[in-house]
Structures are given as C-alpha cells and as structure tokens.
Design a protein around this motif. Structure first.
Motif, PDB file in Angstrom:
ATOM      1  N   LEU A  67      -0.491  -6.984   1.717  1.00 45.57           N
ATOM      2  CA  LEU A  67      -0.491  -6.016   2.558  1.00 45.57           C
ATOM      3  C   LEU A  67      -1.674  -6.864   4.164  1.00 45.57           C
ATOM      4  N   GLY A  68      -2.746  -7.098   2.825  1.00 45.13           N
ATOM      5  CA  GLY A  68      -3.899  -7.592   2.997  1.00 45.13           C
ATOM      6  C   GLY A  68      -4.957  -6.874   3.582  1.00 45.13           C
ATOM      7  N   ILE A  69      -4.958  -4.893   3.704  1.00 42.49           N
ATOM      8  CA  ILE A  69      -6.245  -4.614   4.065  1.00 42.49           C
ATOM      9  C   ILE A  69      -6.856  -4.647   2.901  1.00 42.49           C
ATOM     10  N   ASN A  70      -8.071  -3.493   3.058  1.00 39.29           N
ATOM     11  CA  ASN A  70      -8.715  -3.371   2.152  1.00 39.29           C
ATOM     12  C   ASN A  70      -8.712  -2.436   1.457  1.00 39.29           C
ATOM     13  N   VAL A  71      -7.974  -2.454   0.473  1.00 40.05           N
ATOM     14  CA  VAL A  71      -7.820  -1.484  -0.502  1.00 40.05           C
ATOM     15  C   VAL A  71      -8.246  -0.223  -0.786  1.00 40.05           C
ATOM     16  N   LYS A  72      -9.666  -0.872  -1.031  1.00 38.16           N
ATOM     17  CA  LYS A  72     -11.145   0.421  -1.542  1.00 38.16           C
ATOM     18  C   LYS A  72     -11.466   1.218  -0.182  1.00 38.16           C
ATOM     19  N   ALA A  73     -10.603   0.868   1.121  1.00 47.50           N
ATOM     20  CA  ALA A  73     -11.139   1.541   2.583  1.00 47.50           C
ATOM     21  C   ALA A  73     -10.292   2.909   2.325  1.00 47.50           C
TER      22      ALA A  73
END
Length: 198
Positions: A67-73
């Motif tokens: 999905l192209g999002i910041n997984v860590k966040a």
C-alpha cells in the motif's frame, strides 16, 4: 405479405457486429487506478496482532507493504494503542486512503480473554461447574465491563458487569472468591452499587 399497419414498406434491418474491445464502458472515479496502479478508494486491512507487540513481520508487513505507507509508523501506533492488552490477540483495522494516510481502529479482545488475563490463568476450566480455574476480583469485572461497554448489548455499567460475571460461569472462574451465580444475585440486590457508580 401482410402489412405491419405502421408503414407501407418494410425496410431492411441491418445488424452490425462490433468487436468486444471496440466498446468499453467508462469506469467511475472510485474504480479508476492512478499512474502507479494505486486505487483511489481506501484500502482496508484487518488483522489480529499481539497486544503491544506487533511487528513489521507477518501479518502486518505483507499486508501493508504493497500500500506504500510507512509500516513502522503504523506498527508503532498499534503498539501504543494495544499496550494494555499485552499477552492477548487484538483485532485491528487499518484504513489507508489514496494520499497514504492511515486510520487505525483497535477492537477489544473477547470477554473470556480479558477474564483469563485479569484472573492470571492461561485457559478456563475443563469442568466449569466442578473445578475452579481462577478468581476474578470484582474491580477487574468492572474494568472489563467498562472496556466492553460500547460493543455490548448492555446500556449501563451494572448490566455490563452482570454479563462479564455471567461469562465467568463458563470459564470456571470465581468472582471475589464466590460463585459467579452468587455474585449475580448480590448485584441484583444492590450490594455492589457503590462500586458500580460511575
């Protein structure tokens, strides 16, 4: 040849066959794809994670990565919101919009899981009516009821606590050292009203 009643001559009707690819219906904006194939509508990911200990590994990483999002966040936010459910599997819903913004909804573990955690036991009694698996302090029953209040059929804390105490019967857990059915009777008589005042 009989006349149709509307015209004097019967014109010849010609059928035109079009190749399938020559006519394609236009898709609405919610179904279109962006330049990089990203859908314009929100994506929803629903997973079960260990409370306070989610990682970027499965099931989150593989679901969120594309999905192209910041997984860590996302993982950090999940761990912050589920810290109080340490040791339990927690249902989590992540919604990601076209601008890569995410919204997190944390569910509440089942009542039985909360009872077992508060009673300090790993599993309920195999014979709930004969063997006691553990004891749940009444204050803990109130705490669980407060957590579950929104999703319960109960409209007030007293009724929600009765539901939690009722669940203790099937888990084989006593409440304040008493049989759950005894405690239900005491709640009905108003003996716990001072502890149930919000």
């Amino acid at each position: 040849m009989a006349s149709c009643g509307f015209c004097l001559n019967h014109p010849t009707i010609t059928f035109i066959t079009l190749p399938i690819n020559s006519y394609r219906p236009k898709l609405g904006p919610l179904c279109t794809e962006g330049r990089h194939g990203a859908k314009t509508m929100a994506e929803v990911v629903e997973v079960l994670v260990p409370g306070g200990k989610a990682t970027a590994g499965p099931p989150l990483g593989p679901s969120l990565g594309p999905l192209g999002i910041n997984v860590k966040a996302v993982v950090d936010e999940i761990n912050k919101k589920t810290a109080s459910f340490n040791g339990m599997q927690v249902p989590v819903k992540i919604e990601v919009d076209a601008k890569k913004n995410f919204t997190l909804t944390v569910g509440i573990p089942p009542t039985t899981a909360l009872i077992k955690k508060e009673a300090g036991i790993e599993k309920g009694s195999a014979e709930p009516n004969a063997k006691v698996a553990g004891n749940l302090p009444f204050e803990a029953a109130v705490r669980i009821a407060n957590m579950k209040l929104e999703g319960m059929l109960s409209y007030e804390l007293k009724t929600a606590v009765r539901e939690v105490v009722g669940t203790c019967v099937s888990v084989g857990v006593t409440v304040d050292g008493k049989k759950p059915k005894e405690v239900l009777k005491l709640i009905a008589e108003g003996k716990y009203d001072s502890q149930l005042a919000k």
